[in-house]
Design a protein around this motif. Structure first.
Motif, PDB file in Angstrom:
ATOM      1  N   LEU A 161       0.821  -1.210   0.000  1.00 41.86           N
ATOM      2  CA  LEU A 161       0.000   0.000   0.000  1.00 41.86           C
ATOM      3  C   LEU A 161       0.855   1.259   0.000  1.00 41.86           C
ATOM      4  O   LEU A 161       0.552   2.235  -0.698  1.00 41.86           O
ATOM      5  N   LEU A 162       1.935   1.226   0.766  1.00 43.33           N
ATOM      6  CA  LEU A 162       2.836   2.374   0.800  1.00 43.33           C
ATOM      7  C   LEU A 162       3.502   2.580  -0.561  1.00 43.33           C
ATOM      8  O   LEU A 162       3.544   3.709  -1.085  1.00 43.33           O
ATOM      9  N   GLY A 163       4.017   1.492  -1.123  1.00 39.76           N
ATOM     10  CA  GLY A 163       4.671   1.612  -2.426  1.00 39.76           C
ATOM     11  C   GLY A 163       3.714   2.025  -3.523  1.00 39.76           C
ATOM     12  O   GLY A 163       4.037   2.877  -4.369  1.00 39.76           O
ATOM     13  N   ALA A 164       2.497   1.435  -3.525  1.00 36.04           N
ATOM     14  CA  ALA A 164       1.498   1.800  -4.535  1.00 36.04           C
ATOM     15  C   ALA A 164       1.055   3.245  -4.366  1.00 36.04           C
ATOM     16  O   ALA A 164       0.823   3.953  -5.363  1.00 36.04           O
ATOM     17  N   GLY A 165       0.955   3.698  -3.105  1.00 31.03           N
ATOM     18  CA  GLY A 165       0.566   5.092  -2.875  1.00 31.03           C
ATOM     19  C   GLY A 165       1.591   6.071  -3.410  1.00 31.03           C
ATOM     20  O   GLY A 165       1.241   7.097  -4.014  1.00 31.03           O
ATOM     21  N   VAL A 166       2.858   5.756  -3.200  1.00 30.94           N
ATOM     22  CA  VAL A 166       3.924   6.634  -3.699  1.00 30.94           C
ATOM     23  C   VAL A 166       3.916   6.673  -5.225  1.00 30.94           C
ATOM     24  O   VAL A 166       3.991   7.755  -5.849  1.00 30.94           O
ATOM     25  N   LEU A 167       3.823   5.513  -5.864  1.00 29.39           N
ATOM     26  CA  LEU A 167       3.820   5.467  -7.330  1.00 29.39           C
ATOM     27  C   LEU A 167       2.591   6.170  -7.900  1.00 29.39           C
ATOM     28  O   LEU A 167       2.683   6.899  -8.918  1.00 29.39           O
ATOM     29  N   THR A 168       1.449   5.959  -7.264  1.00 27.04           N
ATOM     30  CA  THR A 168       0.227   6.611  -7.748  1.00 27.04           C
ATOM     31  C   THR A 168       0.339   8.130  -7.633  1.00 27.04           C
ATOM     32  O   THR A 168      -0.048   8.859  -8.565  1.00 27.04           O
ATOM     33  N   ALA A 169       0.865   8.608  -6.493  1.00 28.12           N
ATOM     34  CA  ALA A 169       1.012  10.055  -6.308  1.00 28.12           C
ATOM     35  C   ALA A 169       1.941  10.655  -7.359  1.00 28.12           C
ATOM     36  O   ALA A 169       1.684  11.752  -7.886  1.00 28.12           O
ATOM     37  N   ILE A 170       2.999   9.923  -7.691  1.00 28.05           N
ATOM     38  CA  ILE A 170       3.954  10.425  -8.688  1.00 28.05           C
ATOM     39  C   ILE A 170       3.303  10.526 -10.062  1.00 28.05           C
ATOM     40  O   ILE A 170       3.390  11.571 -10.745  1.00 28.05           O
ATOM     41  N   PHE A 171       2.630   9.459 -10.482  1.00 23.82           N
ATOM     42  CA  PHE A 171       2.048   9.455 -11.829  1.00 23.82           C
ATOM     43  C   PHE A 171       0.850  10.400 -11.937  1.00 23.82           C
ATOM     44  O   PHE A 171       0.632  10.999 -13.001  1.00 23.82           O
ATOM     45  N   VAL A 172       0.075  10.529 -10.868  1.00 26.68           N
ATOM     46  CA  VAL A 172      -1.074  11.440 -10.922  1.00 26.68           C
ATOM     47  C   VAL A 172      -0.609  12.890 -10.955  1.00 26.68           C
ATOM     48  O   VAL A 172      -1.229  13.754 -11.590  1.00 26.68           O
ATOM     49  N   ALA A 173       0.487  13.171 -10.284  1.00 22.96           N
ATOM     50  CA  ALA A 173       0.975  14.546 -10.211  1.00 22.96           C
ATOM     51  C   ALA A 173       1.610  15.015 -11.522  1.00 22.96           C
ATOM     52  O   ALA A 173       1.666  16.227 -11.792  1.00 22.96           O
ATOM     53  N   VAL A 174       2.073  14.083 -12.350  1.00 27.54           N
ATOM     54  CA  VAL A 174       2.719  14.470 -13.613  1.00 27.54           C
ATOM     55  C   VAL A 174       1.666  14.952 -14.603  1.00 27.54           C
ATOM     56  O   VAL A 174       0.650  14.279 -14.802  1.00 27.54           O
ATOM     57  N   PRO A 175       1.883  16.073 -15.228  1.00 27.05           N
ATOM     58  CA  PRO A 175       0.907  16.586 -16.218  1.00 27.05           C
ATOM     59  C   PRO A 175       0.779  15.645 -17.410  1.00 27.05           C
ATOM     60  O   PRO A 175       1.717  14.912 -17.757  1.00 27.05           O
ATOM     61  N   ALA A 176      -0.373  15.677 -18.031  1.00 28.58           N
ATOM     62  CA  ALA A 176      -0.606  14.818 -19.186  1.00 28.58           C
ATOM     63  C   ALA A 176       0.293  15.211 -20.351  1.00 28.58           C
ATOM     64  O   ALA A 176       0.531  16.413 -20.605  1.00 28.58           O
ATOM     65  N   GLY A 177       0.754  14.220 -21.096  1.00 30.56           N
ATOM     66  CA  GLY A 177       1.650  14.494 -22.214  1.00 30.56           C
ATOM     67  C   GLY A 177       0.907  14.934 -23.462  1.00 30.56           C
ATOM     68  O   GLY A 177       1.460  15.670 -24.290  1.00 30.56           O
ATOM     69  N   ASN A 178      -0.371  14.466 -23.604  1.00 35.12           N
ATOM     70  CA  ASN A 178      -1.193  14.836 -24.765  1.00 35.12           C
ATOM     71  C   ASN A 178      -0.532  14.472 -26.079  1.00 35.12           C
ATOM     72  O   ASN A 178      -0.657  15.169 -27.095  1.00 35.12           O
ATOM     73  N   TYR A 179       0.211  13.349 -26.072  1.00 38.35           N
ATOM     74  CA  TYR A 179       0.840  12.922 -27.310  1.00 38.35           C
ATOM     75  C   TYR A 179      -0.142  12.148 -28.216  1.00 38.35           C
ATOM     76  O   TYR A 179       0.054  12.024 -29.404  1.00 38.35           O
ATOM     77  N   PHE A 180      -1.194  11.633 -27.631  1.00 41.95           N
ATOM     78  CA  PHE A 180      -2.207  10.928 -28.426  1.00 41.95           C
ATOM     79  C   PHE A 180      -3.530  10.906 -27.679  1.00 41.95           C
ATOM     80  O   PHE A 180      -3.609  11.231 -26.506  1.00 41.95           O
TER      81      PHE A 180
END
Length: 453
Positions: free
Chosen positions: A434-453
């Motif tokens: 849960l701790l590891g998944a929470g950290v990874l989720t926070a990182i990916f959610v915080a990154v702005p969308a790339g809008n490449y497709f």
């Protein structure tokens, strides 16, 4: 049975080759002895009261933590079953000797600690004297082609270039003359007494025949179940047994063997028993966990590079949690699927009908009877060597394909303390996931969308 701490850690693995026996014997240090029995100090941390060495030996545990499971572990995994076999025999021998109703026990006086210390001192002195004689041989061979091996030569009033006399074998010397002038059949025990420089013992001492079998089975060189003893321990034990058949003659060896069983074999057995899957299943679980983590990460990267809303990336937290939990549990030898059912894989030697896979645990009277029967059971006190390569299950299990091993037969874990340990490890894995998944989720959610497709 008390609850385990959330910070619980499995017993550390103790390498048998590197294990050093404690200088303080178990019987001489009550505090050390108590800590060994409880399994709460030093290298024995991680063993609950319900799975202590004494409870297992005395039959107070359920499968897969019984004395038979312990014996199978020592036989098939650690390859040191002779330690437990000797320990069980010695414990029963002490009881039988003390309860002996015969009048000839006075012929076997106690081997006191003073006598043992004196014997060890004499053995050490003889070893030092032998080492002092060796340089004389080195001086003789100095400057010759024999100089390299001179340090191993000992001059004893004979020509160093002559062929050394060979030790007579059974064919050369079928009979034996004792120090008392009494002829007899040559046996390993008689050879051991002669090699140690001890007088041949009185055959009328109680339990003398049994002691001779112990010497031939556990103590002499090339014995079928030779204990891991130093030359000093071996010679001291032989000299003591030449004097008496009293259990105190084996006191030193028994302490060393018990120390090894308590502090090295027992913690390793508990650590191994915690694993509920065979190596193929554990490898599959680790691979599955790593695969789930990689797949979830790739999926999150794709969504991050796309124009999809950020909230969708949080869905991968579920897969990360499953993957990390499976990976951590697998690294500790556990399969979360088997744990959910409180099942374990059947051991390879249990899959097929072999004598060593009998479910019941023998009591001391059965052990004595089995010892008289000879070969066929790992609890035999005087059986053959502990080699198992010829057992039918070995070849049959090697022929099983990897898929069949991954989904091998399962049985329910009966020991409550073991189930509790596995529960704690599973909870720890989930919390870390849960701790590891929470950290990874926070990182990916915080990154702005790339809008490449």
């Amino acid at each position: 049975m008390g609850l385990l701490s959330p910070k619980y850690r499995r017993p550390k693995y103790i390498d048998r080759e590197k294990f050093q026996r404690s200088d303080t014997s178990l019987s001489e240090n009550d505090e050390s002895d108590e800590s060994l029995k409880s399994g709460r100090s030093g290298t024995l941390s991680g063993i609950p009261d319900a799975l202590t060495f004494d409870r297992i030996i005395n039959g107070g545990t359920c499968p897969p933590c019984t004395i038979r499971d312990f014996m199978n572990y020592l036989l098939y995994i650690e390859h040191a079953a002779e330690n437990l076999q000797f320990y069980l025999w010695y414990r029963d021998y002490v009881k039988r000797f003390n309860e002996a109703d015969t009048s000839d026990t006075w012929l076997s006086p106690e081997w006191t600690q003073e006598m043992e210390d004196e014997t060890i001192t004499r053995i050490q002195k003889d070893a030092v004297d032998k080492m002092r004689r060796e340089p004389k041989a080195a001086e003789i061979f100095k400057g010759t082609i024999f100089e390299k091996g001179a340090s191993d030569a000992v001059i004893e009033d004979r020509d160093p270039f002559s062929t050394p006399p060979s030790t007579p074998g059974k064919k050369d010397a079928p009979s034996f003359i004792s120090n008392f002038g009494i002829p007899g059949r040559r046996t390993p025990a008689r050879d051991a007494f002669g090699a140690a420089g001890a007088a041949q013992p009185f055959t009328i001492q109680p339990f003398r025949a049994e002691i001779n079998r112990v010497i031939a089975t556990y103590i002499t060189e090339d014995a079928p179940r030779q204990l891991n003893l130093s030359d000093k321990e071996t010679k001291s034990a032989v000299l003591a047994l030449a004097y008496t058949t009293h259990p105190s003659a084996l006191r030193s060896i028994a302490r060393s063997i018990e120390d090894t069983l308590r502090r090295q074999a027992h913690p390793n057995f508990i650590r191994w028993t915690i694993c509920n899957g065979n190596p193929a299943r554990v490898c599959f679980a680790v691979s599955l966990g790593a695969g789930l983590i990689v797949c979830a990460t790739i999926g999150a990267l794709i969504l991050t590079l796309s124009s999809a809303p950020r909230g969708y990336r949080a869905l991968f937290a579920i897969i990360w949690t499953l993957g990390i939990a499976t990976l951590i549990a697998g690294a500790k030898g556990m399969c979360v699927v088997l744990h959910g059912l409180h099942h374990r894989h059947v051991r390879p030697w249990e899959l097929f009908d072999t004598p060593s896979s009998k479910p019941s645990t023998p009591d001391e009277s059965e052990l004595e009877e089995q010892g008289k029967e000879g070969k066929g059971n790992s609890f035999d006190s005087f059986g053959s060597s502990n080699s198992y390569e010829d057992e039918p299950w070995v070849a049959r299990y090697e022929k099983r394909n990897i898929i069949r091993k991954v989904f091998d037969r399962e049985v329910w874990i009966q020991e409550p303390a073991l189930r509790q340990i596995q529960d704690v490890i599973f909870v720890q894995s989930m919390l870390m996931a849960l701790l590891g998944a929470g950290v990874l989720t926070a990182i990916f959610v915080a990154v702005p969308a790339g809008n490449y497709f």
